[in-house]
Design an enzyme around this catalytic site. Structure first.
Site, PDB file in Angstrom:
ATOM      1  N   GLU A 171      43.066  31.426  44.151  1.00  0.00           N
ATOM      2  CA  GLU A 171      43.337  32.171  42.913  1.00  0.00           C
ATOM      3  C   GLU A 171      43.883  31.275  41.806  1.00  0.00           C
ATOM      4  O   GLU A 171      45.002  31.466  41.303  1.00  0.00           O
ATOM      5  CB  GLU A 171      44.289  33.329  43.188  1.00  0.00           C
ATOM      6  CG  GLU A 171      43.726  34.335  44.178  1.00  0.00           C
ATOM      7  CD  GLU A 171      44.604  35.549  44.394  1.00  0.00           C
ATOM      8  OE1 GLU A 171      44.127  36.516  45.003  1.00  0.00           O
ATOM      9  OE2 GLU A 171      45.775  35.540  43.948  1.00  0.00           O
ATOM     10  N   GLU A 369      40.006  37.502  51.010  1.00  0.00           N
ATOM     11  CA  GLU A 369      41.150  38.419  51.058  1.00  0.00           C
ATOM     12  C   GLU A 369      40.676  39.812  50.696  1.00  0.00           C
ATOM     13  O   GLU A 369      39.914  40.000  49.738  1.00  0.00           O
ATOM     14  CB  GLU A 369      42.248  38.034  50.066  1.00  0.00           C
ATOM     15  CG  GLU A 369      43.046  36.808  50.400  1.00  0.00           C
ATOM     16  CD  GLU A 369      44.171  36.581  49.382  1.00  0.00           C
ATOM     17  OE1 GLU A 369      44.589  37.563  48.710  1.00  0.00           O
ATOM     18  OE2 GLU A 369      44.609  35.432  49.259  1.00  0.00           O
TER      19      GLU A 369
END
Length: 475
Positions: A171, A369
């Site tokens: 991220e 995720e």
């Protein structure tokens, strides 16, 4: 409503993800080994739920074998975590390895391999060393890019014979968006120039680490992990569609395009120039990004993002922000995870998969995720003390269903990784919302125990058959 049983391909990953800082705890950490997350916690502790944070986390650094044993029991095929850059080195300029901390990963990785679990290791999951944040402005500095490459070299040298699935960032857009674009996290500084510089330098760092990996002929793959927000317009109107397109451009394509295509969208570069956003980049750097693309991309998917055309004129005295072009749209009747405040819309998996197929040449990716955070899960314990998290089972089932449907329609999706294996610390929310298959009991010295979803996931992995109740409209 129909009962379906869908076979799961043998090569489809069924694993779980976490990170170093959200699990390890500070045991054994030396002076001046703080990360950005650590100093945020120390400087702004009151915003972390009930004061919990990275200091103890789940104490994995002392209890990794216990967690590996649970992974083996459930049957995880893969486990993704990070190595904490701020702790792996004692000298960031000269890349001197902290042997005490590195020995933890020697043991942890070996334990996973001995239990038949494939380790997937990320080099940076918000773990920028605090010293480099203070001294150089963090990822705003090209020097930090070079120091990161030195760090990556040391990690590869030590673990390339053990680890075959590597990732540069997790991220990479998050910290600078929260700090420098939205100014909602410490140190609360709105600066769109800095935001874009961090974006670019992380894209550059990714390419440089890929270059390093390939030049040394390390076996395995090198990727990155992104968190695009699958974006939907309020309506089919030209204005709403444009708002969604530009939201996607600034928040998603700024990393998706370099990862998959090796270049920034020209429209992004032109809009940044139009709004006088200053960022330092060169043709040579753009060529490095183009030449050294990742092998695969992990994608973190949790909820959709919905926007509409902006209805208010932008205050010209304010620095440019992409919200110049859009406003959030609240979909009536949406299904919500009320604990987290996020919409539940599993079809984001399918829609993203089709996007990669159609726009990015169907390149390799997987769900890295996906998960459901619920507050006060203790209320769902049965008489045996096992949390009955059927809501999590339903959530996982529907997201895997859409992944399998996408594969059936030609998508190149390689697997599903749950966030998270155990309950762990999240930024600000700490242990408020629980995501794990495994409960971390804070009242009992962080004792581990399997939730109902853990037993369900164990069966799913063993049988490789997804049994699901499905509304006929989804078939």
């Amino acid at each position: 409503m129909s009962d379906l049983t869908i076979p799961i391909p043998q090569n489809f990953i069924l694993g779980a993800s976490s990170s170093a800082w959200q699990t390890e705890g500070w045991t054994g950490k030396k002076e001046n080994q703080d990360s950005y997350i650590d100093i945020w916690y120390k400087n702004d502790r009151h915003v972390w739920y009930e004061g919990y944070g990275p200091a103890i986390a789940t104490d994995l650094i002392n209890r990794y074998q216990e967690d590996v044993d649970l992974m083996k029991k459930i049957g995880l095929t893969h486990y993704r975590t990070s190595i904490n850059w701020s702790r792996f080195l004692t000298d960031y300029e000269n890349a001197i390895v902290d042997e005490d901390y590195a020995s933890h990963y020697d043991n942890f990785i070996t334990a996973m391999l001995e239990s038949g679990i494939t380790p997937m290791i990320c080099l940076e999951h918000y773990e920028l060393p605090a010293e480099l944040f203070y001294k150089y402005g963090g990822w705003g500095s090209k020097h930090v890019v070079e120091l990161f490459t030195k760090y990556a070299q040391k990690v590869f040298e030590r673990y390339n014979h053990l680890v075959k699935r590597w990732f540069v960032f997790n991220e990479p857009i998050v910290i600078q968006t929260r700090v420098y674009l939205d100014a909602v996290r410490w140190p609360y500084e709105q600066n769109t120039n800095t935001w874009m510089q961090w974006n670019h330098n992380k894209n550059l760092a990714t390419a440089k680490v890929v270059q390093l990996f390939r030049n040394n002929n390390y076996q395995g793959t090198i990727g990155t992990i992104l968190n695009p927000e699958v974006t939907y317009a309020r309506s089919n109107s030209k204005e709403d569609q444009q708002a969604a397109k530009l939201y996607d451009l600034f928040y998603n394509r700024v990393f998706l395009d370099p990862a998959f295509n090796g270049e920034y969208p020209q429209e992004l570069i032109e809009l940044l120039a139009k709004h006088h956003v200053k960022w330092d980049y060169s043709d040579q750097e753009l060529e490095i990004i183009k030449q050294y693309r990742v092998d695969e991309v992990g994608i973190n998917l949790y909820f959709p993002h919905r926007v509409k055309a902006a209805t208010k004129e932008w205050n010209k005295n304010m620095p440019f922000h992409p919200a110049y072009y859009y406003e959030p749209f609240d979909l009536p009747g949406k299904i919500m995870n009320k604990s987290r405040g996020w919409e539940i819309y599993p079809k984001i998996v399918y829609d993203f998969a089709m996007r990669v197929k159609q726009e990015y040449n169907n390149k390799s990716w997987f769900i890295c995720e996906n998960g459901m955070g619920i507050e006060d899960e203790k209320r769902f314990k049965n008489s045996d003390g096992i949390i009955q998290d059927d809501y999590r089972i339903d959530f996982i089932s529907m997201h895997i269903y859409w992944a399998l449907k996408a594969i059936n329609d030609g998508a190149n999706c390689g697997g599903y990784m749950l966030w998270a294996f155990t309950d762990n610390v999240s930024p600000m929310n700490a242990f408020k919302n629980r995501y794990g298959l495994i409960e971390i009991n804070l009242e009992k010295n962080r004792a581990r125990s399997m939730k109902k979803s853990a037993f369900w996931f164990e069966k799913l992995i063993k049988t490789r058959q997804l049994a699901i109740k499905l509304d006929d409209q989804y078939k």
